[in-house]
Design an enzyme around this catalytic site. Structure first.
Site, mmCIF file in Angstrom:
data_model
loop_
_atom_site.group_PDB
_atom_site.id
_atom_site.type_symbol
_atom_site.label_atom_id
_atom_site.label_comp_id
_atom_site.label_asym_id
_atom_site.label_seq_id
_atom_site.Cartn_x
_atom_site.Cartn_y
_atom_site.Cartn_z
ATOM 1 C CG PHE A 5 -2.071 -1.080 1.189
ATOM 2 C CD1 PHE A 5 -3.042 -0.838 0.805
ATOM 3 C CD2 PHE A 5 -2.175 -1.885 1.677
ATOM 4 C CE1 PHE A 5 -4.539 -0.776 0.809
ATOM 5 C CE2 PHE A 5 -3.030 -2.849 1.522
ATOM 6 C CZ PHE A 5 -4.057 -2.072 1.253
ATOM 7 C CG ASP A 6 0.539 5.604 -2.499
ATOM 8 O OD1 ASP A 6 1.991 6.297 -1.605
ATOM 9 O OD2 ASP A 6 -0.069 6.179 -2.478
ATOM 10 C CG LEU A 7 1.517 6.988 3.745
ATOM 11 C CD1 LEU A 7 0.376 6.540 5.080
ATOM 12 C CD2 LEU A 7 2.511 7.412 5.188
ATOM 13 C CG ASP A 8 1.155 11.247 2.097
ATOM 14 O OD1 ASP A 8 1.498 10.496 2.979
ATOM 15 O OD2 ASP A 8 2.829 11.495 1.379
#
Length: 217
Positions: A5-8
């Site tokens: 998963f990417d964060l931002d």
């Protein structure tokens, strides 16, 4: 099932913290910042590139000075001007319940990413959080993904990258991961598809449906 998963723009919405911190940096550099809404393009991609674009100056010393000003505000204030997307915690919990191994893969420095994930209580869902170093090492997702794969002895063909920007989808494509674009973030449908997304999800709930087989639902 292995999911990165990417964060931002994927796990959390950092709009206020990032745009206000960029505006702070520009002001400190003597540049009048544009309206905050015009700074959302910088959410997701490596920040050094965005600052160089805003300053119209790619010299390393100038960009690093602006980045230092950005961090003056972001490290203590902007970091938590942020909120998890609706349904993301439930989706992570469901994925874990279905046996998925979850990892955070972000271009944000690890020292910030780890604090954000812990602050919002998302850390219990993830096996590990990975980001770049403060000096920019592995801020390009094309460098970060193979590092995570090697560190955890994972196979790219077993993994899926979830992210809201083209940089996420391009990195997934380069390294043979399935890429699913998160349309609830900041990248457009066109950006994600042009970057090679294999699929798109309109919401965290829709993502859950795409990843979990019916008998796990």
């Amino acid at each position: 099932m292995i999911v990165f998963f990417d964060l931002d723009g994927t796990l959390t919405d950092p709009r206020e913290g990032i745009t206000r911190s960029i505006a702070h940096a520009l002001e400190r550099m003597g540049v009048a910042p544009p309206p905050l809404d015009d700074l959302t393009f910088a959410i997701g991609p490596p920040l050094r590139h965005s600052l160089a674009q805003l300053l119209a100056d790619e010299r390393r010393e100038t960009v690093e000075q602006a980045l230092a000003h950005y961090r003056e505000r972001f490290a203590d204030v902007g970091l938590f001007e942020n909120v998890p997307y609706e349904g993301i915690a439930e989706t992570l919990s469901a994925l874990r319940g279905a046996g998925a191994r979850l990892f955070v893969a972000t271009s944000k420095p690890l020292v910030y990413a780890d604090r954000i994930v812990r602050h919002f209580g998302l850390d219990s869902h993830f096996e590990s959080v990975h980001g770049c170093e403060l000096d920019g090492t592995r801020e390009d997702k094309r460098d970060l993904l193979p590092y995570i794969l090697q560190t955890h002895a994972l196979r790219s063909e077993d993994a899926t990258m979830i992210g809201d920007r083209g940089v996420d989808m391009r990195a997934a494509r380069v390294h043979g991961l399935r890429g699913i674009g998160a349309l609830w973030g900041y990248g457009s449908r066109e950006e994600l598809l042009e970057a090679g997304a294999d699929d798109l999800a309109d919401s965290p709930l829709a993502l859950r449906t795409k990843l979990i087989r019916p008998h796990h639902a």
